[in-house]
Each structure stands twice: as structure tokens, then as C-alpha cells.
Write a protein that holds these residues in place. Sequence first.
Motif, PDB file in Angstrom:
ATOM      1  N   LEU D   8       0.744  21.463  23.640  1.00  0.00           N
ATOM      2  CA  LEU D   8       1.115  20.387  22.711  1.00  0.00           C
ATOM      3  C   LEU D   8       1.473  19.103  23.462  1.00  0.00           C
ATOM      4  N   PRO D  13       1.740   8.700  23.040  1.00  0.00           N
ATOM      5  CA  PRO D  13       1.968   8.955  21.614  1.00  0.00           C
ATOM      6  C   PRO D  13       0.659   8.930  20.822  1.00  0.00           C
ATOM      7  N   GLN D  14      -0.235   8.045  21.196  1.00  0.00           N
ATOM      8  CA  GLN D  14      -1.490   7.982  20.436  1.00  0.00           C
ATOM      9  C   GLN D  14      -2.299   9.272  20.601  1.00  0.00           C
ATOM     10  N   PHE D  17      -0.769  11.678  18.367  1.00  0.00           N
ATOM     11  CA  PHE D  17      -1.157  11.470  16.964  1.00  0.00           C
ATOM     12  C   PHE D  17      -2.539  12.073  16.720  1.00  0.00           C
ATOM     13  N   ALA D  60       1.328  13.613   9.319  1.00  0.00           N
ATOM     14  CA  ALA D  60       2.717  13.225   9.610  1.00  0.00           C
ATOM     15  C   ALA D  60       3.572  14.438   9.966  1.00  0.00           C
ATOM     16  N   ASN D  62       2.462  17.348  11.197  1.00  0.00           N
ATOM     17  CA  ASN D  62       2.050  17.831  12.511  1.00  0.00           C
ATOM     18  C   ASN D  62       2.486  16.881  13.626  1.00  0.00           C
ATOM     19  N   PHE D  63       2.514  15.584  13.320  1.00  0.00           N
ATOM     20  CA  PHE D  63       2.956  14.625  14.345  1.00  0.00           C
ATOM     21  C   PHE D  63       4.443  14.837  14.671  1.00  0.00           C
ATOM     22  N   GLN D  64       5.234  15.251  13.693  1.00  0.00           N
ATOM     23  CA  GLN D  64       6.645  15.589  13.983  1.00  0.00           C
ATOM     24  C   GLN D  64       6.708  16.665  15.060  1.00  0.00           C
ATOM     25  N   THR D  65       5.870  17.681  14.915  1.00  0.00           N
ATOM     26  CA  THR D  65       5.878  18.796  15.860  1.00  0.00           C
ATOM     27  C   THR D  65       5.447  18.333  17.247  1.00  0.00           C
ATOM     28  N   ALA D  67       5.391  15.295  18.482  1.00  0.00           N
ATOM     29  CA  ALA D  67       6.337  14.332  19.049  1.00  0.00           C
ATOM     30  C   ALA D  67       7.563  15.044  19.619  1.00  0.00           C
ATOM     31  N   ALA D  68       8.068  16.030  18.896  1.00  0.00           N
ATOM     32  CA  ALA D  68       9.221  16.788  19.411  1.00  0.00           C
ATOM     33  C   ALA D  68       8.840  17.525  20.695  1.00  0.00           C
ATOM     34  N   ALA D  69       7.646  18.102  20.716  1.00  0.00           N
ATOM     35  CA  ALA D  69       7.185  18.824  21.911  1.00  0.00           C
ATOM     36  C   ALA D  69       7.171  17.912  23.129  1.00  0.00           C
ATOM     37  N   TYR D  72       9.337  12.974  22.355  1.00  0.00           N
ATOM     38  CA  TYR D  72       9.091  11.636  21.807  1.00  0.00           C
ATOM     39  C   TYR D  72       8.570  10.653  22.863  1.00  0.00           C
ATOM     40  N   ARG D  74       9.743   9.675  25.473  1.00  0.00           N
ATOM     41  CA  ARG D  74      10.798   8.751  25.940  1.00  0.00           C
ATOM     42  C   ARG D  74      10.776   8.656  27.448  1.00  0.00           C
TER      43      ARG D  74
END
Lengths: 74, 74, 74, 74, 74, 74
Positions: D8, D13-14, D17, D60, D62-65, D67-69, D72, D74
Amino acid sequence: METWLTSLITKTPQEGFELAIKLSRMGVKYTQPSAEVRDKLRPAYAENADSLTMASHVVAVNFQTVAAANNYWR
Amino acid sequence: METWLTSLITKTPQEGFELAIKLSRMGVKYTQPSAEVRDKLRPAYAENADSLTMASHVVAVNFQTVAAANNYWR
Amino acid sequence: METWLTSLITKTPQEGFELAIKLSRMGVKYTQPSAEVRDKLRPAYAENADSLTMASHVVAVNFQTVAAANNYWR
Amino acid sequence: METWLTSLITKTPQEGFELAIKLSRMGVKYTQPSAEVRDKLRPAYAENADSLTMASHVVAVNFQTVAAANNYWR
Amino acid sequence: METWLTSLITKTPQEGFELAIKLSRMGVKYTQPSAEVRDKLRPAYAENADSLTMASHVVAVNFQTVAAANNYWR
Amino acid sequence: METWLTSLITKTPQEGFELAIKLSRMGVKYTQPSAEVRDKLRPAYAENADSLTMASHVVAVNFQTVAAANNYWR
């Protein structure tokens, strides 16, 4: 609007579930403040399976919030 | 309402999934307390693919809550 | 019901995704236990774009749970 | 099914997505494995505003998942 | 596709909300790449209350992601 | 758009719930900026049970975000 929510903390999971139901209903009430209209909508809604599932879905989302707030009553 | 939920902790993931199903049904029951009406709705609902998917969706949301409460049974 | 879920831990993300699919189907099965009825519903459902999107949505919610359980396979 | 998901983690980020989009489509593919049927459904679906919103909703989630993986990115 | 997402970090919550709107629209754009078709769909969609609620729902899901990425701008 | 969101922090859970309602409405407003159109849609929408449940659902999702931002007002 009067004060109706001062804390997300509840003593038991069941009280938390019932708070989730209250949150779900307040989400409706802010959009449709008239109790008369809401009461008029209830009979048809409460006898439609998909409408009931949709309502249960909103409760489930709010229960996630309340359960997290209470650290899952662990 | 009688006491029906005293803990989100379960011994196994499967029991957690079954608790998620119970939570989903209780979300319906609080809105439509009549067992007679709920039973009447069930046949059409249980033979409609989208209604079943919607029901499975609510279970999935509640299972997130139960799984988090149980620290994913790790 | 027989034992079908003993752990949320999987070796790979793909196995986790496939577990999410299983969870989504079990959410349906608990509501409609008849394999005959489920099979009858499948053709129309699997050829309706919105029904497929709804199904993918439930899988996405369950995949969130499985991915979190596996600490995102990091 | 062939191997299609081994991680994952993405570089940006793109890309995350775009992985969320892939997960959303795979959720459909597991239910409707026929590429021919999926292609047949696409035109009507891609010109219906609500169908597109529903698709974006699944992305959206799936993107939460994803992004958390990726913490984010950061 | 051109580069359109390099970070989930924003300076303010409002910019985060606007990023959530962009994410929601990109979820549509990946499915329906034609700007012409999307523009054609917009009028009917933007005058249908349920379609607008559905759109706001997707924004809410993406805003959860962006807000978490920004540690809620605390 | 003018500045309308500078913080997710609120003093009480109820103010947080009301912020969630504002976020939900802003999700609509970004898609349909015309107040005239939104006002025209409101009567039918506010007297349809499923539309109200859908609205309450969006509020619930946004309330998750606001509640997390406020560490559940614990």
C-alpha cells in the motif's frame, strides 16, 4: 437550539448506542426543525426496509464516534 | 429497552462480526420497534440484491467499531 | 453458523483485500442464508453498474478494517 | 486471480490516489470478472452524475486507507 | 495524468476543505475524463438536492483524510 | 470564497455538532453556489425522509472529524 449535548461519555456501550441514535435524530432535526413534519414522515419511513437500513447506517457512523470517545468502554 | 449490550469485547473475530450484525439490527429496531412490521418487511428485502448490499455495508461499519474495540484480536 | 473467521491477519495486502471481499459477502449471507436465493440475484446485480459500485464500497470499508488490523503490512 | 497488490506504500499522494482508484476497480472486478460486461456497463455509468459521485465515494474510502498506510506522506 | 497532488498538508482548515473538494472532483475525473461530458451533467446534478447531499458526503470523507493528515490543524 | 473555517476546535460537543452541520452545508454550497437554487430545493428535500437521513449521514461523517479534532472533548 437548547442545550442537548454536553458530553460524549456514557456509562455503558448501550447508553453509547442510544446516544448515537440521538445524534442521528438531531442530524435530521437541524435540517427539518418541525416536529409536525417529522412525525408525518415517520409511518412510511418506518415501514420501508431500505429507509430503516439507511437509518441504521447513520447510527453506526455515530456509534463509531461515541465508542472512540469512550475508548470502547474497555 | 431491556439491556442488550454490555461490552464490545468478544473472544473471536467471528463473534465480533456477529456482534456487528446485532448492532446493525438494533439500529433498525430502535427506529421500528414492532417485530411484526420488521418481519413483514423481511421477505422483499432479503430478495433484493441492493438491499442486501446496503445491509452488508452497515455491518461493515459496525465491524470497524467492534474490531477496533478488540484491538483487531491481534 | 460454522467457523469462518478466526483472524484478520493476512500475509499480503492482496490476501487482505480478498478477506475484505469475504467479509462483505458474509454480511449478505447472514441476512440471506439461502445460497439458492443469492445465486438467483447475482446475474442482474452483476450487470448493474451502480450495484457493482455499491459492492465495491462495502469491500472498501471492510478493507479499512483488515488493513488497520495488519498495520497496513508496513 | 493474478498478483495485483503487493504493497500500500506509494511514493507520492497522487500515486496513492491512483492506487485507491485501482482498489475501487478491483472491488468491482472481483464481483464481475468479465471485462466484456464491465466495458458494456461503462458508457451509461460514466454519463450519470450520481453514478460518478458514487464512484468517487468509493475512491475516497480507499484513499483513507492508502493515506493512513503512508502516514499521510508527511 | 498531469501532476495535481503533491501534498495533503494545508495551511488552514479551509484550504484543507477545499483540497477535499478537489479530491472529490478528481475521483470523478478519473472515471469520466471528458470535461465536456462532466459539464453537460452539471446543471441537472447541481439542482438535485440528493445529488448535492451525495457530493457533500464524498467531500466529508475526503476531509477526514486531509484533516488527519494535518493533525486537525491543532 | 470568503473565510468561513479557521479552526475545528469548539468549546462543547454541541458546538462541534453544529460545526459538522456547517461543514455539510458548505460541501453543498461549493457545488451549488447559488443561494436561490439551494432555497428552491429545500422544501421538497426537507419533507422527504430519505433525504433527511442522507443529510444526517453527512453530518455524522463530519462530526467524526470534528470530534477527533477535539479529542472527543474528554
